[in-house]
Design a protein around this motif. Structure first.
Motif, mmCIF file in Angstrom:
data_model
loop_
_atom_site.group_PDB
_atom_site.id
_atom_site.type_symbol
_atom_site.label_atom_id
_atom_site.label_comp_id
_atom_site.label_asym_id
_atom_site.label_seq_id
_atom_site.Cartn_x
_atom_site.Cartn_y
_atom_site.Cartn_z
ATOM 1 N N TRP A 162 -24.230 11.017 -31.098
ATOM 2 C CA TRP A 162 -23.221 11.277 -30.078
ATOM 3 C C TRP A 162 -23.784 12.220 -29.024
ATOM 4 O O TRP A 162 -24.365 13.263 -29.347
ATOM 5 N N HIS A 306 -17.018 14.209 -26.381
ATOM 6 C CA HIS A 306 -17.838 13.005 -26.534
ATOM 7 C C HIS A 306 -18.049 12.340 -25.187
ATOM 8 O O HIS A 306 -17.109 12.106 -24.428
ATOM 9 N N THR A 309 -22.100 7.166 -27.132
ATOM 10 C CA THR A 309 -22.662 6.948 -28.461
ATOM 11 C C THR A 309 -23.934 6.131 -28.333
ATOM 12 O O THR A 309 -23.943 5.099 -27.671
#
Length: 327
Positions: A162, A306, A309
């Motif tokens: 991440w 976040h 990914t």
């Protein structure tokens, strides 16, 4: 239609005119991919011994009805780096397609031509490797489609990382609720600290060496630090808050990935982000293993969010019928 050519590790390298076109293609790709934060490939990268390279050419085809080159044009570049030590026999793939030629199915055509059979006596396509690893930055949808289309070759998802980001503002504390008496983090100044921290870097499974121009903070004894964080205030990655600096890596000695609370990880994160803030950058970024619970927990509890990914795919199979060899 495409054609391709392998350049073995023990070969003479690229002809001058081919190298010039390849460098130009990699420059175009780096400019196109900078905003997305994708890695940039260069012929000057520090690579493993035995690295093999593949060039893919787009051939003229008037039947396509699309904008096609009048002569063969360089369309993609692939690099196979054989890993060392415990990972011997595994090849790490780096790959880029020329921006103007993306979404034309070039990668699909390439895999259909060369296959992914890994059980040949000389490894995949003569490279000597018997398993492959490749990172899909930003979990690119095309990578997922490829993994499904060619799943017969044993393509699997191995790791997820991440990318986390946090806005930084001058004068604002990173961890206002911090209690005194925690691990102390300092700037590494002596050779012993840099050497010992580099050993932590290597022990964490990272390849090559820490960036020579990265700032280094450590905690613990000089000759055997408990943890270290490398910082690059000038990485310049774009975010909605402005250019970001990066915590290049954060490593600890004998870290426990099963328990979330880790005062040392938190102290290193805070110190690294404070250094970025004091350098005047607008945001801080770090990439963490999704399974590393202490780094994920401490980063998220500090307010890092976040951003994307990254997914690592592996290819393992025992097929023995070769399709192509190095030429």
């Amino acid at each position: 239609m495409i054609d391709f050519e392998w350049y073995p590790a023990d070969g003479e390298g690229f002809p001058p005119e081919v190298e010039a076109e390849l460098r130009e293609m990699l420059r175009e790709a780096a400019e196109a991919d900078a905003e997305a934060g994708f890695p940039q490939l260069s012929l000057d990268d520090d690579t493993e011994p035995g690295t093999t390279q593949l060039l893919v050419w787009l051939l003229p085809d008037e039947r396509s009805g699309r904008n096609v080159p009048l002569a063969p044009s360089l369309a993609a570049y692939l690099r196979v780096e054989p890993l060392q030590g415990e990972d011997a026999g595994i090849g790490e793939i780096s790959y880029v397609v020329r921006p103007d030629y993306r979404s034309r199915g070039i990668t699909t055509l390439l895999v259909e031509k060369i296959g992914l059979e890994l059980g040949q006596p000389d490894g995949w396509c003569g490279t000597g490797v018997r398993a492959l690893k490749v990172w899909a930055r930003g979990n690119h949808p095309a990578a997922l489609r490829m993994s499904l289309r060619f799943r017969r070759y044993g393509i699997r998802t191995a790791l997820r990382r991440w990318q986390l980001v946090i806005p930084l503002r001058a004068g604002r504390e990173i961890d206002p609720g911090a209690e005194p008496g925690g691990p102390q983090v300092r700037e590494a100044t002596g050779t012993a600290e840099h050497v010992a921290a580099a050993e932590l870097w290597t022990a964490s499974g990272r390849r090559h060496q820490p960036p020579a121009d990265a700032e280094l903070l450590v905690s613990g004894p000089a000759k055997a630090p408990d943890g270290a964080v490398w910082i690059d205030p000038g990485s310049g990655e774009p975010t909605e808050w402005g250019a970001a600096g990066r915590l290049v890596a954060l490593v600890t000695r004998g870290g426990d990935r099963e328990h979330e609370d880790d005062p040392l990880v938190r102290a290193l994160l805070v110190a690294g982000l404070e250094r970025l803030r004091d350098a005047g950058v607008r945001a801080g970024m770090i990439t963490v293993d999704a399974q590393d619970r202490p780094q994920v927990h401490e980063a998220r509890s500090l307010g890092l969010m976040h951003d994307q990914t990254d997914v690592q795919y592996t290819v393992t199979n025992t097929a023995t019928e070769p399709r192509w060899a190095l030429r």
